[in-house]
Design a protein around this motif. Structure first.
Motif, PDB file in Angstrom:
ATOM      1  N   UNK A   1       0.891  -1.598   0.099  1.00  0.00           N
ATOM      2  CA  UNK A   1       0.349   0.084  -0.181  1.00  0.00           C
ATOM      3  C   UNK A   1       0.685   0.962   0.033  1.00  0.00           C
ATOM      4  N   UNK A   2       1.845   1.563   0.942  1.00  0.00           N
ATOM      5  CA  UNK A   2       3.080   1.755   0.642  1.00  0.00           C
ATOM      6  C   UNK A   2       3.611   2.692  -0.792  1.00  0.00           C
ATOM      7  N   UNK A   3       3.680   1.659  -1.306  1.00  0.00           N
ATOM      8  CA  UNK A   3       4.499   1.676  -2.443  1.00  0.00           C
ATOM      9  C   UNK A   3       3.523   2.190  -3.345  1.00  0.00           C
ATOM     10  N   UNK A   4       2.321   1.636  -3.228  1.00  0.00           N
ATOM     11  CA  UNK A   4       0.943   2.305  -4.139  1.00  0.00           C
ATOM     12  C   UNK A   4       1.261   4.104  -4.098  1.00  0.00           C
ATOM     13  N   UNK A   5       0.841   4.181  -2.627  1.00  0.00           N
ATOM     14  CA  UNK A   5       0.293   5.647  -2.347  1.00  0.00           C
ATOM     15  C   UNK A   5       1.813   5.998  -2.609  1.00  0.00           C
ATOM     16  N   UNK A   6       3.033   6.023  -2.110  1.00  0.00           N
ATOM     17  CA  UNK A   6       4.014   7.248  -2.551  1.00  0.00           C
ATOM     18  C   UNK A   6       4.658   6.854  -4.056  1.00  0.00           C
ATOM     19  N   UNK A   7       3.668   6.137  -5.221  1.00  0.00           N
ATOM     20  CA  UNK A   7       4.058   5.809  -6.346  1.00  0.00           C
ATOM     21  C   UNK A   7       5.538   6.008  -6.468  1.00  0.00           C
ATOM     22  N   UNK A   8       6.479   4.936  -6.158  1.00  0.00           N
ATOM     23  CA  UNK A   8       7.340   4.560  -6.160  1.00  0.00           C
ATOM     24  C   UNK A   8       7.813   3.360  -7.144  1.00  0.00           C
ATOM     25  N   UNK A   9       8.704   3.490  -7.940  1.00  0.00           N
ATOM     26  CA  UNK A   9       9.397   3.080  -9.377  1.00  0.00           C
ATOM     27  C   UNK A   9       8.575   0.832  -9.095  1.00  0.00           C
ATOM     28  N   UNK A  10       8.209   0.291  -9.906  1.00  0.00           N
ATOM     29  CA  UNK A  10       7.622  -0.987 -10.005  1.00  0.00           C
ATOM     30  C   UNK A  10       6.326  -1.109  -8.333  1.00  0.00           C
ATOM     31  N   UNK A  11       6.195   0.462  -8.299  1.00  0.00           N
ATOM     32  CA  UNK A  11       5.058  -0.169  -7.130  1.00  0.00           C
ATOM     33  C   UNK A  11       4.984  -1.151  -5.889  1.00  0.00           C
ATOM     34  N   UNK A  12       3.591  -1.831  -5.530  1.00  0.00           N
ATOM     35  CA  UNK A  12       3.468  -2.831  -4.605  1.00  0.00           C
ATOM     36  C   UNK A  12       4.065  -4.350  -5.666  1.00  0.00           C
ATOM     37  N   UNK A  13       4.234  -4.421  -7.331  1.00  0.00           N
ATOM     38  CA  UNK A  13       5.245  -5.142  -8.020  1.00  0.00           C
ATOM     39  C   UNK A  13       6.153  -5.421  -6.743  1.00  0.00           C
ATOM     40  N   UNK A  14       7.292  -4.209  -6.808  1.00  0.00           N
ATOM     41  CA  UNK A  14       8.487  -4.674  -6.468  1.00  0.00           C
ATOM     42  C   UNK A  14       8.143  -5.060  -4.853  1.00  0.00           C
ATOM     43  N   UNK A  15       7.746  -4.890  -4.371  1.00  0.00           N
ATOM     44  CA  UNK A  15       7.634  -5.253  -3.162  1.00  0.00           C
ATOM     45  C   UNK A  15       7.182  -7.136  -3.034  1.00  0.00           C
ATOM     46  N   UNK A  16       6.693  -7.145  -3.403  1.00  0.00           N
ATOM     47  CA  UNK A  16       5.988  -9.058  -3.906  1.00  0.00           C
ATOM     48  C   UNK A  16       7.069  -9.129  -4.650  1.00  0.00           C
ATOM     49  N   UNK A  17       8.028  -9.170  -4.915  1.00  0.00           N
ATOM     50  CA  UNK A  17       9.288  -9.617  -5.807  1.00  0.00           C
ATOM     51  C   UNK A  17      10.147  -9.595  -4.898  1.00  0.00           C
ATOM     52  N   UNK A  18      10.344  -8.606  -4.020  1.00  0.00           N
ATOM     53  CA  UNK A  18      11.212  -8.557  -2.873  1.00  0.00           C
ATOM     54  C   UNK A  18      10.939  -9.745  -1.965  1.00  0.00           C
ATOM     55  N   UNK A  19       9.728  -9.656  -1.811  1.00  0.00           N
ATOM     56  CA  UNK A  19       9.116 -10.527  -0.793  1.00  0.00           C
ATOM     57  C   UNK A  19       9.132 -11.825  -0.625  1.00  0.00           C
ATOM     58  N   UNK A  20       9.305 -12.324  -1.554  1.00  0.00           N
ATOM     59  CA  UNK A  20       8.531 -13.869  -2.176  1.00  0.00           C
ATOM     60  C   UNK A  20      10.190 -14.253  -2.811  1.00  0.00           C
ATOM     61  N   UNK A  21      11.573 -13.363  -2.465  1.00  0.00           N
ATOM     62  CA  UNK A  21      12.710 -13.968  -2.889  1.00  0.00           C
ATOM     63  C   UNK A  21      13.024 -14.205  -1.956  1.00  0.00           C
ATOM     64  N   UNK A  22      12.988 -13.170  -0.556  1.00  0.00           N
ATOM     65  CA  UNK A  22      13.083 -13.792   0.574  1.00  0.00           C
ATOM     66  C   UNK A  22      12.501 -14.739   1.044  1.00  0.00           C
ATOM     67  N   UNK A  23      10.744 -14.895   1.503  1.00  0.00           N
ATOM     68  CA  UNK A  23      10.321 -15.808   1.451  1.00  0.00           C
ATOM     69  C   UNK A  23      10.439 -17.865   1.625  1.00  0.00           C
ATOM     70  N   UNK A  24      11.639 -17.758  -0.362  1.00  0.00           N
ATOM     71  CA  UNK A  24      11.769 -18.971  -0.265  1.00  0.00           C
ATOM     72  C   UNK A  24      13.874 -18.590  -0.592  1.00  0.00           C
ATOM     73  N   UNK A  25      13.902 -17.757   0.251  1.00  0.00           N
ATOM     74  CA  UNK A  25      15.607 -17.794   0.442  1.00  0.00           C
ATOM     75  C   UNK A  25      16.460 -18.820   0.513  1.00  0.00           C
ATOM     76  N   UNK A  26      15.408 -19.952   1.572  1.00  0.00           N
ATOM     77  CA  UNK A  26      16.505 -21.140   2.131  1.00  0.00           C
ATOM     78  C   UNK A  26      16.174 -22.438   0.851  1.00  0.00           C
ATOM     79  N   UNK A  27      15.579 -22.594  -0.183  1.00  0.00           N
ATOM     80  CA  UNK A  27      15.097 -23.059  -1.073  1.00  0.00           C
ATOM     81  C   UNK A  27      15.269 -22.440  -2.685  1.00  0.00           C
TER      82      UNK A  27
END
Length: 276
Positions: free
Chosen positions: A180-206
């Protein structure tokens, strides 16, 4: 590619790609992408791109005259898709290896602020353009999200139903807040960038799961971002080593190259044409 590492007083070789090599690839592909996005876009607009989009006949005629330049533009943007996934991956790696998360966050925030004026000048031609924020803000929010997920992991350990529900609920709130913050602040890649980072973190051990998750998340983005999935071929060969690098070069390069590209636009007389 081989990286030399020292172990028990002996020099050994570890096959693969170091983080320094990945960063260099990200820097070069980002530069190519931004030359296309900042300079070539303006040239296409100056040559009548927007007017040509009025109807199919005008567009066909325009492409007949500008098709080569447009092809170069598209090739540069496709090459540029390699950069962001690499930065997301290295952000997750950096978080896991840093000795001071607060300093890491502070550094990211500082360079987000430093980069904003060069970013706005490069893409909008204005020193202040609140409708679009630079990628450091996206990385900063992503870092805050994974730091929050890490705290939840530390403080809510256990497999009981209650703790599992609480852990999942808190994680969902943290991820949603970042998006939501990424969307509100209108950051580059918005929420999609946050999800990409989150997914890579959640699967970091595999690693295999992490690579496939990264591929899927970028394939689900828009048609151009689909090419970003190819970057995971390079990321697969990451060998966990740092390599020879100057940490601050990669931070400083971002605002510096954007400012330089804007100055080139000024020299060419196209700086007044917004690229976004």
């Amino acid at each position: 590619m081989q990286t030399e590492i020292i172990s028990e007083g002996k020099i050994q070789e570890k096959r693969g790609i170091s983080s320094a090599v990945l960063k260099n690839i990200a820097v070069v592909t980002m530069l190519i992408d931004h030359i296309g996005a900042v300079i070539v876009t303006r040239l296409l607009i100056r040559n009548g791109l927007y007017e040509a989009m009025a109807n199919q006949e005008a567009y066909t005629a325009w492409m007949g005259q500008n098709g080569r330049m447009y092809g170069i533009y598209m090739a540069m943007r496709i090459i540029g898709r390699f950069a962001f996934p690499i930065y997301c991956f290295l952000l997750v790696e950096g978080f896991q290896k840093t000795h001071n998360v607060k300093k890491y966050l502070g550094r990211m925030f500082l360079f987000a602020l430093i980069s904003e004026v060069p970013f706005d000048l490069a893409f909008s031609g204005k020193a202040w353009y609140p409708a679009y924020q630079n990628v450091f803000f996206t990385l900063l929010l992503g870092l805050l999200v994974i730091a929050g997920l890490h705290l939840v992991e530390q403080h809510f350990v256990g497999t009981t139903v209650g703790k599992t529900i609480l852990r999942v609920g808190l994680n969902a709130v943290i991820i949603l807040t970042g998006c939501v913050l990424a969307l509100v602040l209108k950051t580059d890649y918005d929420f999609k960038g946050i999800l990409a980072i989150t997914v890579l973190y959640l699967f970091r051990n595999r690693k295999k799961a992490q690579m496939w998750a990264g591929v899927i998340i970028f394939l689900l983005m828009d048609s151009l971002e689909m090419f970003a999935a190819l970057s995971f071929i390079l990321i697969w060969f990451y060998n966990g080593t740092r390599g020879r690098q100057n940490k601050y070069f990669f931070y400083l390069f971002y605002p510096a190259h954007l400012l330089l590209l804007w100055l080139v636009c000024v020299a060419m007389g196209i700086a007044g044409i917004p690229a976004i």
